[in-house]
Design a protein around this motif. Structure first.
Motif, short mmCIF file in Angstrom:
data_model
loop_
_atom_site.label_atom_id
_atom_site.label_comp_id
_atom_site.label_asym_id
_atom_site.label_seq_id
_atom_site.Cartn_x
_atom_site.Cartn_y
_atom_site.Cartn_z
N TYR A 149 0.82 -1.22 0.00
CA TYR A 149 0.00 0.00 0.00
C TYR A 149 0.85 1.27 0.00
CZ TYR A 149 -3.49 -3.47 0.97
OH TYR A 149 -4.29 -4.58 0.87
N GLY A 150 2.07 1.16 -0.56
CA GLY A 150 2.86 2.35 -0.81
C GLY A 150 3.99 2.62 0.16
N THR A 151 4.13 1.83 1.23
CA THR A 151 5.19 2.05 2.21
C THR A 151 6.25 0.95 2.06
OG1 THR A 151 3.61 3.01 3.78
CG2 THR A 151 5.72 2.29 4.66
N PRO A 152 7.53 1.31 1.90
CA PRO A 152 8.58 0.29 1.66
C PRO A 152 9.01 -0.46 2.92
CG PRO A 152 9.56 2.47 1.67
CD PRO A 152 8.08 2.68 1.81
N GLN A 153 8.04 -1.09 3.56
CA GLN A 153 8.27 -1.87 4.76
C GLN A 153 7.32 -3.06 4.77
OE1 GLN A 153 7.64 -1.55 9.63
NE2 GLN A 153 7.25 0.24 8.36
N SER A 154 7.86 -4.25 5.00
CA SER A 154 7.01 -5.44 5.11
C SER A 154 6.46 -5.48 6.53
CB SER A 154 7.81 -6.70 4.80
OG SER A 154 6.98 -7.84 4.89
N ARG A 155 5.26 -5.00 6.69
CA ARG A 155 4.64 -4.87 8.02
C ARG A 155 3.22 -5.44 7.94
NH1 ARG A 155 6.40 -1.70 12.11
NH2 ARG A 155 4.98 -1.29 13.85
N LYS A 156 3.08 -6.71 8.28
CA LYS A 156 1.77 -7.36 8.26
C LYS A 156 1.03 -7.07 9.56
CE LYS A 156 2.42 -11.37 5.22
NZ LYS A 156 2.36 -12.85 5.16
N ARG A 157 -0.18 -6.54 9.42
CA ARG A 157 -1.02 -6.26 10.57
C ARG A 157 -2.46 -6.64 10.24
NH1 ARG A 157 3.27 -6.07 12.43
NH2 ARG A 157 4.23 -4.54 13.82
N MET A 288 1.96 2.61 14.19
CA MET A 288 1.23 2.12 13.02
C MET A 288 1.75 2.82 11.77
SD MET A 288 -2.70 2.10 14.38
CE MET A 288 -3.14 1.60 16.03
N ASP A 289 1.51 2.20 10.64
CA ASP A 289 1.87 2.80 9.35
C ASP A 289 0.89 3.94 9.07
OD1 ASP A 289 2.27 3.48 6.71
OD2 ASP A 289 2.05 1.46 5.92
N VAL A 290 1.38 5.17 9.14
CA VAL A 290 0.52 6.34 8.97
C VAL A 290 -0.06 6.39 7.56
CG1 VAL A 290 0.43 8.87 9.08
CG2 VAL A 290 1.83 7.60 10.73
N ASN A 291 0.73 6.03 6.55
CA ASN A 291 0.23 6.07 5.16
C ASN A 291 -0.94 5.12 4.96
OD1 ASN A 291 2.23 7.91 4.35
ND2 ASN A 291 3.69 6.28 3.91
#
Length: 314
Positions: A149-157, A288-291
């Motif tokens: 979703y546009g953020t260069p981080q693998s962050r599954k939530r 949390m991922d703000v984007n």
């Protein structure tokens, strides 16, 4: 105006997303961490701040309520005996539901690690779904990964979204337009580093190769590593900053990610940190991922607009 309140507020990542597109009043926030409280109160005008969620007895009605209830009981990185129902923070979902009932929001968003949905937490996950079914909301959950979703981080939530009117919506997957290579500052120096790691991964890395590792403690060095160039990094965490590594003539060099790099990887902008960098780094990793949250808000939060009607005398 959107009336907003949250618990387990951290550094207000949802509020940061909210202020991008909405006018809102921050009715209440809650966090037991004094450093988070310091940063929150410095950056936001919060009507009421609570130090302990268990001491909340009444809340004002809001339009939006969010909670990133603590993930330690369900985290994949928690491989101790104090996991799941054995963890002291296991009961904080019930506190989330209690507060949700108190503030009676039009929309709620709850967030936790994807491990909450895994087989070893099946009984509790079933309890969560059963509990949410009693609240009178149209709700759904979905596991979203920030890198989709546009953020260069693998962050599954896992995100739980409930609405009194209408049905929850989730954003479509989009390709990365900003990659990890765009985020990193390659002009910064890296310094000699002596590791105490007992694993053999150090011996297998390429000479002159540049690597990223998300768990940079001496005992876990190169547990999760990738050779650059790479589009995204592993999940930021509260334990340690990611690091860049390089081996040159058999010697290892490294540098930690800067605060600015970590902020970009969580979508944090226009935030004035008043804590130490080490504390702030942990707050970023625990946020949390703000984007991604901004995308969820746009799809699910209805802003109330006051319309003035001028009556013409005939």
């Amino acid at each position: 105006m959107v009336k907003y309140g949250d618990i387990f507020s951290g550094i207000g990542c949802v509020a940061q997303a909210l202020k991008r597109d909405y006018k809102f009043t921050y009715e209440f926030a809650c966090d037991i961490d004094k450093a988070c409280k310091k940063n929150l109160l410095h950056n936001f005008d919060i009507n009421t701040f609570y130090d302990d969620v268990k001491e909340i007895t009444a809340l004002p009605k809001v339009d939006l309520f969010t909670s990133g209830f603590p993930c330690q009981p369900f985290s994949c990185n928690n491989r101790t005996k104090k996991s799941g129902s054995n963890h002291p923070k296991f009961d904080l979902f019930d506190e989330t539901v209690r507060c949700l009932r108190l503030c009676d929001p039009e929309c709620f968003i709850l967030e936790n690690v994807a491990g909450l949905t895994y087989k070893n937490n099946a009984v509790f996950f079933s309890y969560i779904k059963t509990t949410l079914n009693t609240l009178g909301y149209n709700w759904e959950y979905k596991i979203l990964n920030s890198k989709d979703y546009g953020t260069p981080q693998s962050r599954k939530r896992v995100y739980f979204i409930g609405k009194k009117i209408g049905f929850p919506k989730f954003p479509p997957i989009i390709p990365l337009t900003v990659t990890l290579m765009d985020v990193l500052d390659f002009t910064l120096p890296i310094e000699s580093f002596i590791t105490k790691s007992k694993n053999k991964l150090w011996e297998s890395i390429d000479e002159d190769g540049l690597y990223i590792d998300n768990h940079s403690q001496n005992t876990k060095a190169f547990w999760r590593s990738r050779k650059l160039p790479y589009d995204f990094c592993y999940c930021l965490c509260v334990v340690a900053r990611p690091c860049l590594y390089k081996k040159y003539k058999g010697e290892v060099f490294r540098r930690e990610f800067t605060i600015q790099e970590q902020e970009i990887l969580q979508g944090i902008t226009d935030f004035d940190n008043v804590c130490s960098d080490s504390r702030y780094s942990k707050q970023i990793g625990n946020g949390m991922d703000v984007n991604l949250m901004s995308k969820l808000l746009k799809l699910n939060v209805v802003q109330k607009i006051k319309i003035r009607v001028k009556i013409r005398n005939s």
